[in-house]
Scaffold this active site. Structure first.
Site, PDB file in Angstrom:
ATOM      1  N   GLU A  49       0.868  -1.173   0.000  1.00  0.00           N
ATOM      2  CA  GLU A  49       0.000   0.000   0.000  1.00  0.00           C
ATOM      3  C   GLU A  49       0.906   1.224   0.000  1.00  0.00           C
ATOM      4  O   GLU A  49       1.715   1.407   0.914  1.00  0.00           O
ATOM      5  CB  GLU A  49      -0.894   0.036   1.241  1.00  0.00           C
ATOM      6  CG  GLU A  49      -2.118  -0.862   1.147  1.00  0.00           C
ATOM      7  CD  GLU A  49      -3.011  -0.723   2.369  1.00  0.00           C
ATOM      8  OE1 GLU A  49      -2.828   0.239   3.149  1.00  0.00           O
ATOM      9  OE2 GLU A  49      -3.865  -1.582   2.558  1.00  0.00           O
ATOM     10  N   ASP A  60      -6.392   9.310   9.157  1.00  0.00           N
ATOM     11  CA  ASP A  60      -5.066   8.915   9.611  1.00  0.00           C
ATOM     12  C   ASP A  60      -4.714   9.543  10.951  1.00  0.00           C
ATOM     13  O   ASP A  60      -5.005  10.703  11.209  1.00  0.00           O
ATOM     14  CB  ASP A  60      -4.011   9.308   8.572  1.00  0.00           C
ATOM     15  CG  ASP A  60      -4.187   8.544   7.277  1.00  0.00           C
ATOM     16  OD1 ASP A  60      -4.271   7.306   7.352  1.00  0.00           O
ATOM     17  OD2 ASP A  60      -4.254   9.174   6.206  1.00  0.00           O
ATOM     18  N   TYR A 175     -10.879  -4.104   2.977  1.00  0.00           N
ATOM     19  CA  TYR A 175     -10.009  -3.705   4.079  1.00  0.00           C
ATOM     20  C   TYR A 175     -10.900  -3.495   5.293  1.00  0.00           C
ATOM     21  O   TYR A 175     -11.692  -2.558   5.335  1.00  0.00           O
ATOM     22  CB  TYR A 175      -9.281  -2.413   3.695  1.00  0.00           C
ATOM     23  CG  TYR A 175      -8.206  -1.928   4.638  1.00  0.00           C
ATOM     24  CD1 TYR A 175      -8.412  -1.849   6.021  1.00  0.00           C
ATOM     25  CD2 TYR A 175      -6.979  -1.492   4.147  1.00  0.00           C
ATOM     26  CE1 TYR A 175      -7.422  -1.383   6.876  1.00  0.00           C
ATOM     27  CE2 TYR A 175      -5.977  -1.015   4.987  1.00  0.00           C
ATOM     28  CZ  TYR A 175      -6.217  -0.961   6.354  1.00  0.00           C
ATOM     29  OH  TYR A 175      -5.241  -0.486   7.200  1.00  0.00           O
TER      30      TYR A 175
END
Length: 263
Positions: A49, A60, A175
């Site tokens: 990734e 994030d 994911y």
């Protein structure tokens, strides 16, 4: 069949779980970052990734946000991120690369131009965290038509009513985000993750890979046992931030990959 599809078919045939690693493109600088990326397959990484630096990374945590800031300060751009993938492809034509980031830089470039450039650079799929399924016509469907996988996130709050919508145009792998919140903020618990992965896999045949909160080989092994593989990002990025040498970063990655592959 994309490189991602082939990789998971190959792992399944061997009865192995996947290890996926994330690094921010251009952190701490282009050359060091490229050297790390080139070393990942030999360290046991099945899928790379590659983070696309962005100024407002809402999903994030501070570790990856700071990595993005370092990369941007070092002159990293979307174009240079694609250049990095292109350089990697000169010596490795099999390891899948997933571009992970946000829609703004892609939108700014123009979807058609971006998809053509990404495909030419050797990108295999993308995770664009701020584009929900309701916006599939914007990028997801054009990406699939261009031969790129569009990988979606599911979270602990993705309930049975929402899950079919999330899965609808997802390809390559799903994911699963193991925790509520940002990356690097808490630790994944395989006991919590296992039932959620089973619930998702009851509705899809695509691999389910688990990320967020995995920072040790034992944690990678435990999570990979209850899923199709594990993703590690913040723990690796943290080593880069600490100034570890390329060799030391890759040695750490290998311990994580070995853990996932023991599952």
């Amino acid at each position: 069949m994309t490189r991602i599809d082939r990789k998971f078919a190959e792992l399944q045939a061997k009865g192995k779980k996947a290890f996926v690693s994330y690094i921010m493109a251009g952190d701490p600088d282009f050359d060091t970052s490229l050297e790390i990326v080139k070393g990942l397959p030999a360290a046991g990484v099945d899928v790379i990734e590659l983070g696309l630096p962005f100024t407002d990374p809402m999903a994030d945590g501070p570790t990856i946000q700071l990595a993005g800031q370092r990369a941007l300060a070092a002159g990293m751009t979307l174009q240079r991120t694609l250049d990095m993938a292109r350089e990697f492809r000169k010596t490795d034509d099999t390891t899948p690369i997933v571009l992970m980031g946000y829609y703004n830089p892609i939108y700014n470039r123009g979807v058609d131009r971006f998809l053509a450039d990404a495909k030419e650079a050797g990108i295999d799929g993308m995770i664009v965290v701020d584009l929900p399924p309701e916006e599939d016509s914007e990028l997801c469907i054009p990406a699939q038509a261009a031969g790129l996988n569009f990988i979606r996130l599911a979270t602990p709050t993705t309930d049975d009513a929402r899950l079919p919508k999330v899965l609808q145009n997802t390809s390559g792998f799903l994911y699963y985000v193991s925790i509520n919140g940002i990356t690097g903020a808490a630790e994944a618990d395989a006991a919590d993750v296992g039932p959620e992965v089973a619930r998702i896999k009851a509705q899809t045949d695509i691999p389910v890979i688990v990320g967020f909160g995995i920072n040790t080989p034992d944690k990678a092994e435990a999570v990979a046992k209850v899923a199709d593989g594990a993703v590690v990002g913040s723990a690796i990025v943290g080593r880069i931030a600490a100034g570890d040498s390329v060799a030391d970063v890759l040695a750490f990655v290998k311990t994580l990959a070995d853990g996932a592959h023991r599952a």
